[in-house]
Design a protein around this motif. Structure first.
Motif, PDB file in Angstrom:
ATOM      1  N   MET A   1      -9.982  -1.423  -7.870  1.00 49.91           N
ATOM      2  CA  MET A   1      -9.815  -1.991  -6.539  1.00 49.91           C
ATOM      3  C   MET A   1     -10.481  -3.365  -6.506  1.00 49.91           C
ATOM      4  O   MET A   1     -11.635  -3.511  -6.918  1.00 49.91           O
TER       5      MET A   1
ATOM      6  N   ALA B   1      -4.948  -3.710  -5.850  1.00 48.94           N
ATOM      7  CA  ALA B   1      -5.230  -2.558  -6.716  1.00 48.94           C
ATOM      8  C   ALA B   1      -4.477  -2.726  -8.023  1.00 48.94           C
ATOM      9  O   ALA B   1      -3.344  -3.234  -8.042  1.00 48.94           O
TER      10      ALA B   1
ATOM     11  N   GLU C   1     -13.210   3.067  -3.259  1.00 45.46           N
ATOM     12  CA  GLU C   1     -13.740   2.177  -2.233  1.00 45.46           C
ATOM     13  C   GLU C   1     -15.266   2.149  -2.256  1.00 45.46           C
ATOM     14  O   GLU C   1     -15.870   1.115  -1.961  1.00 45.46           O
TER      15      GLU C   1
ATOM     16  N   ILE D   1      -2.789  -4.271  -1.404  1.00 50.60           N
ATOM     17  CA  ILE D   1      -3.115  -3.206  -0.453  1.00 50.60           C
ATOM     18  C   ILE D   1      -3.173  -3.745   0.971  1.00 50.60           C
ATOM     19  O   ILE D   1      -2.631  -3.168   1.905  1.00 50.60           O
TER      20      ILE D   1
ATOM     21  N   SER E   1       0.813  -1.217   0.000  1.00 49.95           N
ATOM     22  CA  SER E   1       0.000   0.000   0.000  1.00 49.95           C
ATOM     23  C   SER E   1       0.847   1.269   0.000  1.00 49.95           C
ATOM     24  O   SER E   1       0.460   2.277  -0.614  1.00 49.95           O
TER      25      SER E   1
ATOM     26  N   THR F   1      -7.277  -7.257  -0.271  1.00 48.69           N
ATOM     27  CA  THR F   1      -7.527  -6.195  -1.243  1.00 48.69           C
ATOM     28  C   THR F   1      -6.303  -5.957  -2.122  1.00 48.69           C
ATOM     29  O   THR F   1      -5.180  -5.870  -1.619  1.00 48.69           O
TER      30      THR F   1
ATOM     31  N   MET G   1      -9.366   7.601  -3.399  1.00 49.93           N
ATOM     32  CA  MET G   1      -9.535   6.347  -2.669  1.00 49.93           C
ATOM     33  C   MET G   1     -10.967   6.200  -2.179  1.00 49.93           C
ATOM     34  O   MET G   1     -11.522   5.086  -2.181  1.00 49.93           O
TER      35      MET G   1
ATOM     36  N   ARG H   1     -11.385  -6.786  -4.156  1.00 49.20           N
ATOM     37  CA  ARG H   1     -11.489  -7.330  -2.800  1.00 49.20           C
ATOM     38  C   ARG H   1     -11.972  -8.769  -2.839  1.00 49.20           C
ATOM     39  O   ARG H   1     -12.988  -9.085  -3.455  1.00 49.20           O
TER      40      ARG H   1
END
Length: 224
Positions: A35, A84, A139, A78, A14, A82, A135, A37
């Motif tokens: 992003m 990216a 998110e 991240i 990150s 998660t 961000m 997850r």
């Protein structure tokens, strides 16, 4: 150095992600940010051993990195669930197809018999150069994708509509109407406050979600 690398996946972490994205923004680039997850990684962790989970993270990281490299994009880890992907040249033309390929790769892994589920949120960073704002938007898109029952992809402009559903707005309206019944003000007081707050926000230079969020908060200011 080692402080900028995730020890399990060998991907930049990150800290490296924030540095790299800030450099792109300072260079007036308009990268696309995705992003990713792993929504049920905690479930996999509960049903199997830590070594298996680490192997899973490593294999998925390799798969995501291979897919991103085809377009010259960078992949980052991240945190434990998660990832990216930063496409600095907007080379990934069809984001939905690209995200679909990532989801299929993810679902191919099923530790303890449970297929992995991936939420993908994507935004284009050209509208703002503020890292925190970027961000937050990314998110939000990823959170909107997480509401689906299966793996899902949501772009930034879709996120606000999905997160602020009609039902939620109806509830807010009913709360405001109920509160107004107990206030010593003329009818529709909460709505007038919300409208005035929106005008002040726009006159102050706020835009988009900031104005909408302020108007919703103002609508509920007497709801308790």
């Amino acid at each position: 150095g080692g402080g900028n690398v995730d020890p399990v996946t060998d991907l930049p972490n990150s800290a490296a992600f924030e540095t790299g994205l800030c450099e792109l923004l300072e260079a007036s680039a308009t990268p696309v940010l995705l992003m990713l997850r792993l929504r049920n990684l905690d479930t996999a962790r509960q049903r199997t051993d830590p070594l298996t989970v680490n192997v899973l993270r490593r294999r998925l990281a390799d798969a995501y990195q291979d897919a991103a490299r085809r377009f010259g994009a960078e992949t980052y880890a991240i945190d434990r669930d998660t990832f990216a992907i930063v496409d600095s040249r907007q080379a990934i033309i069809d984001l939905r197809t690209f995200a679909g390929a990532l989801m299929r790769v993810t679902e191919a892994y099923a530790p303890a018999g449970v297929p992995m589920v991936l939420a993908v949120g994507a935004i284009t960073c050209g509208e703002t150069t503020d890292l925190d704002g970027i961000m937050q938007q990314a998110e939000q898109a990823m959170a909107a994708a997480s509401h689906a029952a299966t793996s899902a992809f949501v772009q930034g402009d879709e996120a606000a509509m999905l997160l602020a559903s009609v039902t939620e707005l109806q509830v807010a309206s009913r709360l405001a109407t109920h509160a107004d019944e107990f206030m010593p003000y003329p009818d529709w007081h909460s709505r007038r406050v919300a409208e005035l707050a929106g005008r002040i926000a726009e006159a102050s230079g706020l835009k988009g979600r900031e104005v909408s969020g302020l108007k919703l908060a103002s609508l509920l200011h007497d709801a308790g």
